[in-house]
Scaffold this active site. Structure first.
Site, mmCIF file in Angstrom:
data_model
loop_
_atom_site.group_PDB
_atom_site.id
_atom_site.type_symbol
_atom_site.label_atom_id
_atom_site.label_comp_id
_atom_site.label_asym_id
_atom_site.label_seq_id
_atom_site.Cartn_x
_atom_site.Cartn_y
_atom_site.Cartn_z
ATOM 1 N N ASP A 68 69.553 100.552 35.880
ATOM 2 C CA ASP A 68 68.537 100.919 34.897
ATOM 3 C C ASP A 68 67.235 100.152 35.123
ATOM 4 O OD1 ASP A 68 70.680 102.279 33.820
ATOM 5 O OD2 ASP A 68 70.549 101.351 31.840
ATOM 6 N N HIS A 104 65.064 107.151 31.626
ATOM 7 C CA HIS A 104 65.362 105.969 30.790
ATOM 8 C C HIS A 104 64.138 105.614 29.945
ATOM 9 C CE1 HIS A 104 67.729 102.593 29.546
ATOM 10 N NE2 HIS A 104 67.079 101.674 30.228
ATOM 11 N N HIS A 115 60.057 102.061 27.825
ATOM 12 C CA HIS A 115 61.127 101.092 27.580
ATOM 13 C C HIS A 115 60.619 99.991 26.651
ATOM 14 C CE1 HIS A 115 64.641 98.531 28.432
ATOM 15 N NE2 HIS A 115 65.176 99.565 29.028
ATOM 16 N N HIS A 175 70.801 96.367 36.709
ATOM 17 C CA HIS A 175 69.346 96.586 36.685
ATOM 18 C C HIS A 175 68.747 96.316 38.053
ATOM 19 C CE1 HIS A 175 70.526 95.944 32.506
ATOM 20 N NE2 HIS A 175 69.516 96.738 32.203
#
Ligand SMILES: [Zn+2]
Length: 233
Positions: free
Chosen positions: A24, A77, A81, A179
């Protein structure tokens, strides 16, 4: 499970541990290439949930295109963010965060239109989605993908590999959140992948139904979204 050749010798009586790998918050030019190299060296598939704004950075688009060309799935995503969707009930917020990222992805996005919400260091809860966000996901025929393993690679550089392996051993099908960010953690990705192989864990690309509350816009059931959506404004 399917009888196949990819998982090695797996007896029917001993179901294999299954693992889905997800990365991610990228792409990042300093880290995503080493992640792709580690996966390619072992012929392992993964999904990258990318942050829309990062596609605008130099080299960002090229990295995501490389990942897709190497067989990885690309998901959405959010655009920034920044504020979890459940913490901002404004429909315009949900539309922008989800829709503008999907528009940036274009053809490189997987056809199931994967979207992973974020927030709270991997905690599941009503901060993840707003009613407006659910509406965007339904109308846009998105597939919402959650997780069941968050080994804290971003703030436990020394421990995340052991935490992730413990999750894999504990869960029937672990969906691990890592990540591809320049934290230093991904330097240990090859070690993690080799230890997974030593456990005879089978890396698969798809997600178990338990972490997919919405598939192509359709909620998985009446309770699929329970506890994941904030109160209406
Ligand atoms: Zn995230």
């Amino acid at each position: 499970m399917a009888h196949g050749s990819s998982g090695g010798a797996v007896a029917d009586s001993a179901p294999a541990m299954r693992v889905t790998l997800t990365f991610d918050n990228g792409p990042s030019v300093g880290t995503t290439p080493m992640v792709l190299d580690a996966l390619a060296a072992r012929a392992l598939p993964a999904t990258f949930f990318v942050v829309g704004e990062r596609l605008d950075r130099p080299g960002g688009r090229e990295l995501v295109e490389r990942a897709a060309a190497e067989g990885h799935w690309i998901g959405n995503h959010s655009l920034t963010h920044a504020v979890p969707l459940g913490d901002d009930p404004d429909p315009a917020h949900a539309e922008r965060e989800i829709g503008e990222t999907q528009a940036r992805l274009g053809d490189v996005g997987h056809e199931r239109r994967f979207f992973r919400p974020f927030g709270g260091g991997g905690r599941l809860g009503p901060h993840l989605l707003s009613p407006a966000a659910v509406d965007v996901l339904r109308r846009g025929r998105y597939t919402c993908v959650l997780w069941n393993s968050v080994p804290h690679d971003w703030d436990d550089l020394d421990g995340w590999v052991d935490t992730a392996l413990a999750d894999v051993a504990r869960l029937e099908h672990a969906v691990v959140v890592l990540h591809d960010l320049p934290t230093g953690a991904m330097a240990d990705l090859p070690v993690f992948l080799d230890r997974l192989a030593a456990l005879d864990a089978v890396v698969v690309q798809d997600f178990p139904p338990a972490v997919v509350p919405i598939e192509r816009g359709v909620p998985a059931g009446a309770a699929a979204l329970a506890g994941l959506v904030s109160e209406a404004a």
